[in-house]
Design a protein around this motif. Structure first.
Motif, PDB file in Angstrom:
ATOM      1  N   LEU A 149      -4.294   7.339 -10.121  1.00 41.06           N
ATOM      2  CA  LEU A 149      -5.205   7.954  -9.167  1.00 41.06           C
ATOM      3  C   LEU A 149      -4.825   9.417  -9.001  1.00 41.06           C
ATOM      4  O   LEU A 149      -3.724   9.736  -8.551  1.00 41.06           O
ATOM      5  CB  LEU A 149      -5.144   7.232  -7.822  1.00 41.06           C
ATOM      6  N   GLY A 200      -6.489  -0.250   2.895  1.00 36.75           N
ATOM      7  CA  GLY A 200      -6.727   1.183   2.956  1.00 36.75           C
ATOM      8  C   GLY A 200      -5.716   1.866   3.835  1.00 36.75           C
ATOM      9  O   GLY A 200      -4.940   1.239   4.561  1.00 36.75           O
ATOM     10  N   ASP A 228     -11.118   7.282   3.524  1.00 35.58           N
ATOM     11  CA  ASP A 228     -11.922   6.988   2.342  1.00 35.58           C
ATOM     12  C   ASP A 228     -11.083   6.469   1.182  1.00 35.58           C
ATOM     13  O   ASP A 228     -11.631   6.032   0.172  1.00 35.58           O
ATOM     14  CB  ASP A 228     -12.685   8.231   1.895  1.00 35.58           C
ATOM     15  N   ILE A 229      -9.767   6.535   1.294  1.00 35.01           N
ATOM     16  CA  ILE A 229      -8.901   5.979   0.257  1.00 35.01           C
ATOM     17  C   ILE A 229      -8.678   4.516   0.612  1.00 35.01           C
ATOM     18  O   ILE A 229      -7.832   4.176   1.446  1.00 35.01           O
ATOM     19  CB  ILE A 229      -7.578   6.747   0.163  1.00 35.01           C
ATOM     20  N   LYS A 230      -9.471   3.653  -0.012  1.00 33.49           N
ATOM     21  CA  LYS A 230      -9.451   2.242   0.348  1.00 33.49           C
ATOM     22  C   LYS A 230     -10.018   1.436  -0.809  1.00 33.49           C
ATOM     23  O   LYS A 230     -10.617   1.966  -1.756  1.00 33.49           O
ATOM     24  CB  LYS A 230     -10.295   1.996   1.603  1.00 33.49           C
ATOM     25  N   TRP A 242      -0.528   1.763   5.641  1.00 29.80           N
ATOM     26  CA  TRP A 242      -1.713   1.091   5.140  1.00 29.80           C
ATOM     27  C   TRP A 242      -2.061  -0.086   6.049  1.00 29.80           C
ATOM     28  O   TRP A 242      -1.242  -0.566   6.827  1.00 29.80           O
ATOM     29  CB  TRP A 242      -1.495   0.582   3.704  1.00 29.80           C
ATOM     30  N   MET A 291      -1.329  10.605  -6.883  1.00 36.52           N
ATOM     31  CA  MET A 291      -0.946   9.722  -5.787  1.00 36.52           C
ATOM     32  C   MET A 291       0.238   8.872  -6.236  1.00 36.52           C
ATOM     33  O   MET A 291       0.201   8.252  -7.297  1.00 36.52           O
ATOM     34  CB  MET A 291      -2.109   8.827  -5.370  1.00 36.52           C
ATOM     35  N   LEU A 323      -7.712  10.169   5.843  1.00 36.76           N
ATOM     36  CA  LEU A 323      -7.741   9.613   4.490  1.00 36.76           C
ATOM     37  C   LEU A 323      -8.378   8.228   4.482  1.00 36.76           C
ATOM     38  O   LEU A 323      -8.035   7.382   3.660  1.00 36.76           O
ATOM     39  CB  LEU A 323      -6.327   9.546   3.907  1.00 36.76           C
TER      40      LEU A 323
END
Length: 899
Positions: free
Chosen positions: A239, A878, A886-888, A858, A230, A884
């Motif tokens: 990440l 997030g 869950d990316i938080k 974001w 990322m 996406l």
């Protein structure tokens, strides 16, 4: 998920090459036709010759008649254009389309600065071309349906059916995918090298992206990658994953939902993890769970369903088993809470004569106070939970019959008292005019005589939270039916007086009555329940007379105030309610202080039943009311306006009272005052209400049959009063034209017990978004320069004051002001708050501060309750995209629920 290089691209290029090689008809913008017999003798005129000047020369030698024609693969005309030229080179055996070249076949369109078809190698090439400044422009753009691919170049081989695409850019669902090199292996597999994919709208300079060295792409199914990193602002982060799997279908698919993790005073936790079931096109199911290291756990089941033009709804079941502290510690405690929500609505077009709807919110009385997995402030500040499930059916005709069946629930979360109606039956017949003429309007008292029939049946249950849905809650259920037949008519007297006369007949059926007697041994009243059918009948009579009086004062059209109009609506009514003492009995009661003294106690066996006992005392009363409206006609400030402006000075200011003719004392009831005073037209009205009594109080603060002025007081004694107003305004109100009135939609906060104006604060969802936040708001549509001198803001106020002097208290029982507002400091920054001040108790009410930052791709929010027993905070950052979500990262401090 659409393919990065659609299969129709290669099929269409293959068709184009085959058509050129085998002599099928190809059309262009100039109407020139080229077939196999003409192709070999076509004159080459050079790069600068326009397409319109290409001259066809017929060959004198006929084509070989033994040659089999090529496969007829075209199903539509292929059209092609180019701004500079279209050239066929016999020497190179190539076709060139230069400058704004375009080839169209069916729903496929390919555009590029240069398109070259090489028949020797059986390849097609599409490139960009340099513009006048030398910059690379007119890069290939391929469009098929609603999908677009924008590479730097395309190379496709007809024999191997493989392709090589450089720097392709395409949008797949919510992903923008940029691949350095793309290789098509076959119809269903593509390999890509050095790939960046992001949900950022800025493809060239995204604020974040995922970088993969190699990926395997299966159209409409998945992306499988190797090492994925990322990047944030082009800076690599730690990440990453050794491999990645991304489902790329636009249809709903079942799959696991990864949980969020963190720590709280219950220990470390995994929250909101579970599985999503894509059951069908009409319904889904999500099962989530929470676990805390001290043993607490929770479960949540959610389902959404919809069928177009039929119905839609959702169902939620939440359960939490919560532990405080640790087992073995003196402060250890355990409790379970649950909540059930169900919402169902039917499309109005589904069935005009029947309708089914549901709005259910029931569960533990302390669920919203104790739950650790919801943060809707409107819920825990609300003291009631309400539910309703209803079905209604209309039977058209004359007369029309309406039937409805409903189940209702009301729960007080403070007293834990629950009132339910399982079910409630309502049936009604529309008005019938037996003496009305078959044609024309109804005139006079006889023709306007009408009657109705109404039926209401109910099974009422009163219970507590601890007995909810247990056998004990049904033991004391009360059932009954009430029939009602109103008979009314209306007519005019002396042209200006409207008169109505009505009589009402009611019959009440109950299935449980109560017999009362006196137990001499226990020295108390004994109540015996008698199960069985019983009924009583009542009737009453009423009439009313009213009119409207207009007063008008003109000051002249040249005056600022041109006219004032006063509208008065006086009315007088008369009501008779007979005494139904035939339904009353007596028993002898012994005085506990003196056993030799007895007295007779009157009672009705219907006392305590569903509809209570009929009235025992005869009443005959006259009612008076006067309503006032004061309006003014003023000159408009707008010089272009042709009509004066109408404003209200006093709105529905009314006085009402009644006089009991049959009463022995206290015949005049308190005078009720109601009205509103407009301060700012259509924005701010001050609402006033109060009661004035002419009778005095004795030393025990009870009303006596003596005027208050005779007792040394004033003519009227204020018993209670209330003043309130609500005001909402924003920066738009100060712009030219002002703000338009917009209808407020029911938000999640409002549906679950909050307020429309968010004076109790806003709730946040699990993704950090406030419930009332507009998910589709486009920040890019705003003009950033506008913020240099104007900052959007809004403010909502609510004020209330209540005065009570019923028994000489002479006190203000409640006095408070509440406010809520938001300020957009910039196109990306928004801050807001909700609070209030209790003027009587000299303290702030529940206070919430909100901070929101739009980070393009974001979202960042910070919600803070600085003080109160629910002091807490919640931070969230997030990715906006749901794919996406869950990316938080989120962190919260929970309120101390033990306080």
């Amino acid at each position: 998920m659409q393919t990065i290089i659609p299969k129709i691209l290669f099929c269409s290029i293959f068709i184009l090459i085959s058509a050129w090689a085998n002599g099928q008809e190809i059309g262009n913008e100039e109407g020139i036709e080229i077939d196999a017999r003409e192709r070999d003798t076509l004159v080459s005129v050079g790069d600068s010759l326009p397409l319109a000047e290409v001259i066809k020369v017929q060959d004198s030698i006929m084509a070989d008649t033994l040659k089999e024609p090529g496969n007829q693969m075209l199903t539509d005309v292929v059209t092609y254009t180019a701004t500079d030229y279209m050239r066929l080179s016999q020497k190179e055996n190539r076709m060139y389309l230069y400058n704004e070249a375009e080839v169209t076949y069916e729903d496929m369109t390919m555009k590029a600065g240069l398109i070259v078809i090489d028949n020797n190698k059986n390849e097609v090439h599409a490139y960009g071309i340099p513009d006048s400044t030398g910059a690379y422009s007119q890069t290939p753009v391929f469009t098929q349906g609603n999908q677009t691919v924008e590479p730097d170049s395309i190379r496709f081989n007809f024999d191997t059916e493989r392709a090589l695409v450089h720097n392709s850019r395409t949008k797949q669902a919510q992903f923008n995918v940029i691949g350095e090199t793309t290789r098509r292996e076959n119809d269903s597999v593509y390999f890509m090298k050095n790939v960046r994919f992001t949900t950022s709208e800025n493809v060239e300079d995204p604020d974040y992206y995922f970088y993969a060295r190699r990926i395997k792409f299966v159209p409409d199914k998945k992306i499988v990658s190797g090492l994925v990193n990322m990047y944030i602002a082009d800076v690599p982060t730690p990440l990453g994953l050794p491999f990645g799997y991304f489902p790329m279908t636009e249809e709903q698919t079942s799959g696991f939902i990864p949980p969020s993790f963190g720590d709280s005073r219950r220990g470390y936790f995994l929250q909101n993890g579970g599985y999503y079931f894509a059951m069908s096109d009409y319904a889904d199911l999500m099962v989530l769970g929470d676990y805390y290291t001290n043993g607490s756990f929770g479960a949540r089941v959610e389902s959404n369903y919809a069928k177009r033009y039929k119905f839609r709804g959702n169902f939620r079941l939440r359960y939490e088993n919560l532990y405080e502290s640790e087992r073995g510690f003196p402060d250890f405690s355990q409790q379970t809470v649950y909540n059930i929500q169900w919402s169902h609505s039917q499309d109005a077009k589904a069935n005009p004569n029947s309708r089914f709807s549901a709005s259910v919110n029931l569960g533990s009385s302390n669920y919203y106070q104790q739950s650790v997995n919801q943060s809707n402030t409107g819920n825990f500040l609300n003291n009631t939970l309400n539910s309703s499930v209803s079905y209604s059916k209309t039977f058209p005709g004359e007369p029309q019959v309406n039937l409805s069946l409903a189940a209702r629930h009301s729960q007080n979360t403070r007293t834990q008292q629950i009132n339910m109606s399982l079910p409630t039956l309502n049936a009604s017949m529309s008005r019938v005019y037996p003496f009305a003429p078959k044609t024309g309007a109804k005139k006079g008292a006889i023709q306007n005589i009408n009657f109705q029939y109404n039926l209401r049946g109910e099974n009422r249950i009163n219970t507590t939270d601890s007995l909810f849905f247990k056998p004990e809650m049904f033991r004391d259920a009360e059932m009954g039916l009430r029939h009602q037949i109103p008979l009314t008519t209306n007519f005019k007297i002396f042209k200006y007086f409207s008169t109505s006369v009505s009589a009402n007949y009611e019959e009440s059926w109950v299935f449980k009555t109560f017999d009362r007697s006196w137990d001499e041994r226990a020295n108390q009243e004994v109540v015996d329940t008698i199960n069985g059918f019983d009924s009583y009948r009542t009737y009453n009579f009423s009439t009313s007379l009213g009119t409207t009086v207009y007063g008008l004062k003109n000051f002249g059209k040249d005056k600022k105030i041109q006219a004032i109009r006063h509208v008065m609506r006086p009315s007088i009514s008369y009501n008779i309610n007979p005494a139904f003492d035939q339904y009353y009995d007596t028993y002898e009661r012994i005085n506990p202080a003196n056993p030799l003294e007895t007295n007779m106690v009157d009672y009705s066996r219907f006392q305590g039943s569903l509809y209570g006992a009929p009235g025992r005392n005869f009443s005959s009363s006259i009612g008076f009311s006067l309503s006032n409206t004061l309006e003014a006609k003023v000159r408009d400030k707008d010089s272009t306006a042709t009509e004066p402006k109408k404003i209200k000075l006093l709105n529905n200011f009314s006085l009402s009272t009644s006089y009991n003719v049959a009463g022995d004392s206290l015949k005049l009831s308190p005078i009720a005052i109601r009205g509103s005073i407009p301060i700012i037209q259509n924005k701010l009205d001050i609402n006033v209400a109060g009661n004035m009594d002419i009778y005095a109080l004795d030393n025990n603060n009870r009303r006596i049959d003596r005027l208050n002025i005779e007792n040394g007081g004033s003519l009227f004694r204020f018993t209670n009063a209330n003043v309130s107003f609500g005001y909402s305004f924003s920066s738009k109100d100060f712009e030219s034209g002002g703000a338009e009135n917009e209808e407020e939609e029911d938000s999640e906060t409002y549906r679950n017990g909050g307020r429309r104006d968010n004076l109790l604060g806003e709730g946040t969802d699990l993704d950090g978004r406030f419930y009332d936040e507009d998910e589709d708001e486009d920040q890019d549509d705003r003009d950033d320069e506008w913020y240099n001198y104007k900052i959007p803001w809004d403010l909502r106020l609510s004020y209330t004051m209540t005065y009570n002097n019923q028994q000489r208290q002479n006190e203000i029982t409640s006095h408070s002001i509440m406010f809520s507002g938001d300020v957009e400091l910039s196109p990306k920054w928004k801050v807001g708050g909700s609070s209030g001040f209790d003027i009587k108790e000299q303290g702030f009410t529940y206070t919430q501060l909100r901070f929101q930052r739009d980070l393009d791709s974001w979202r960042m929010t910070f919600n803070w309750v600085p003080f109160d027993v629910r002091a807490s905070w919640y931070f969230f950052i997030g990715i906006k995209s749901s794919i996406l979500s869950d990316i938080k990262y989120d962190k919260r401090r929970e309120p101390d629920r033990q306080l």
